[in-house]
Scaffold this motif. Structure first.
Motif, PDB file in Angstrom:
ATOM      1  N   CYS A  46       0.993  -1.138   0.069  1.00 45.13           N
ATOM      2  CA  CYS A  46      -0.017  -0.020  -0.113  1.00 45.13           C
ATOM      3  C   CYS A  46       0.694   1.392  -0.206  1.00 45.13           C
ATOM      4  O   CYS A  46       2.142   1.479   0.456  1.00 45.13           O
ATOM      5  CB  CYS A  46      -0.712   0.085   1.199  1.00 45.13           C
ATOM      6  SG  CYS A  46      -1.832  -1.381   1.384  1.00 45.13           S
ATOM      7  N   LEU A  48      -0.325   4.274   1.587  1.00 42.33           N
ATOM      8  CA  LEU A  48      -0.657   4.873   2.930  1.00 42.33           C
ATOM      9  C   LEU A  48      -0.145   4.016   4.065  1.00 42.33           C
ATOM     10  O   LEU A  48      -0.508   2.821   4.364  1.00 42.33           O
ATOM     11  CB  LEU A  48      -2.081   5.119   2.819  1.00 42.33           C
ATOM     12  CG  LEU A  48      -2.503   5.833   4.103  1.00 42.33           C
ATOM     13  CD1 LEU A  48      -2.171   7.361   4.090  1.00 42.33           C
ATOM     14  CD2 LEU A  48      -3.835   5.929   4.438  1.00 42.33           C
ATOM     15  N   LYS A  50      -1.231   3.981   7.112  1.00 43.57           N
ATOM     16  CA  LYS A  50      -2.207   3.487   8.151  1.00 43.57           C
ATOM     17  C   LYS A  50      -2.850   2.402   7.431  1.00 43.57           C
ATOM     18  O   LYS A  50      -4.001   1.810   7.951  1.00 43.57           O
ATOM     19  CB  LYS A  50      -3.173   4.818   8.416  1.00 43.57           C
ATOM     20  CG  LYS A  50      -2.339   5.938   9.069  1.00 43.57           C
ATOM     21  CD  LYS A  50      -3.256   6.876   9.283  1.00 43.57           C
ATOM     22  CE  LYS A  50      -2.306   7.823  10.159  1.00 43.57           C
ATOM     23  NZ  LYS A  50      -2.749   9.274  10.052  1.00 43.57           N
ATOM     24  N   ALA A  51      -2.724   1.998   5.985  1.00 43.77           N
ATOM     25  CA  ALA A  51      -3.552   0.984   5.428  1.00 43.77           C
ATOM     26  C   ALA A  51      -3.227  -0.369   5.841  1.00 43.77           C
ATOM     27  O   ALA A  51      -3.748  -1.540   5.313  1.00 43.77           O
ATOM     28  CB  ALA A  51      -3.395   1.154   4.008  1.00 43.77           C
ATOM     29  N   ASN A 112      -9.396  -2.700  -0.927  1.00 37.58           N
ATOM     30  CA  ASN A 112      -8.452  -1.747  -0.563  1.00 37.58           C
ATOM     31  C   ASN A 112      -7.987  -0.621  -1.434  1.00 37.58           C
ATOM     32  O   ASN A 112      -7.123  -1.109  -2.517  1.00 37.58           O
ATOM     33  CB  ASN A 112      -7.162  -2.718   0.025  1.00 37.58           C
ATOM     34  CG  ASN A 112      -6.286  -1.869   0.521  1.00 37.58           C
ATOM     35  OD1 ASN A 112      -5.918  -0.686   0.511  1.00 37.58           O
ATOM     36  ND2 ASN A 112      -5.314  -2.581   1.343  1.00 37.58           N
ATOM     37  N   TYR A 114      -6.008   1.811  -1.037  1.00 32.58           N
ATOM     38  CA  TYR A 114      -4.790   2.256  -0.743  1.00 32.58           C
ATOM     39  C   TYR A 114      -3.764   1.433  -1.296  1.00 32.58           C
ATOM     40  O   TYR A 114      -2.487   1.513  -1.210  1.00 32.58           O
ATOM     41  CB  TYR A 114      -4.379   2.451   0.768  1.00 32.58           C
ATOM     42  CG  TYR A 114      -5.513   3.478   1.461  1.00 32.58           C
ATOM     43  CD1 TYR A 114      -5.505   4.644   0.944  1.00 32.58           C
ATOM     44  CD2 TYR A 114      -6.485   2.905   2.428  1.00 32.58           C
ATOM     45  CE1 TYR A 114      -6.470   5.540   1.511  1.00 32.58           C
ATOM     46  CE2 TYR A 114      -7.085   3.815   2.822  1.00 32.58           C
ATOM     47  CZ  TYR A 114      -7.348   5.213   2.578  1.00 32.58           C
ATOM     48  OH  TYR A 114      -8.113   5.900   3.257  1.00 32.58           O
TER      49      TYR A 114
END
Length: 128
Positions: A46, A48, A50-51, A112, A114
């Protein structure tokens, strides 16, 4: 790009690194920020942090490649179902185990959004 299409299967570390680098270029991202294992789709990389499980810092294809190669050897990786055209197909040639790097509709992996790409084991088909 909202309609990214990415689907490459192959074998070996060097080709995997180049494929992951191409995935970053296509997604217009400077590196991978996190990862998550999806039991149906494989190792999802990913953009990001936080993903998923964050890397210590944003990492490029060379740094992620070794982790992916090691993950492909695990029981969790072996339990991920192969993608279409990457099954252990019975034919008049032979098969060897490799990998598939891909994204799905809209450039997502599953839900998902991200994701840059996912990696899963894939069989490579060899003719006679």
């Amino acid at each position: 790009m909202d309609n990214r299409i990415f689907n490459i299967n192959g074998k070996g570390r060097q080709m995997l690194e180049r494929t992951l680098d191409l995935a970053l270029v296509q997604a217009n991202k400077s590196g991978f920020a996190s990862w998550v294992v999806d039991p149906e789709r494989g190792l999802v990389l990913c953009w990001l942090d936080k993903a998923g499980t964050p890397f210590l810092s944003r990492v490029g294809a060379p740094a992620v490649t070794e982790m992916v190669m090691e993950w492909l050897k695990t029981d969790k990786a072996k339990a991920v179902p192969p993608g279409r055209m990457c099954e252990n197909h019975n034919h008049d040639g032979s098969n060897s185990l490799g990998w598939q790097v891909y994204c799905e509709d809209w450039g997502f992996v599953g839900t998902n959004d991200y994701a840059i790409c996912a990696v899963r084991p894939a069989y490579i088909w060899h003719g006679k």
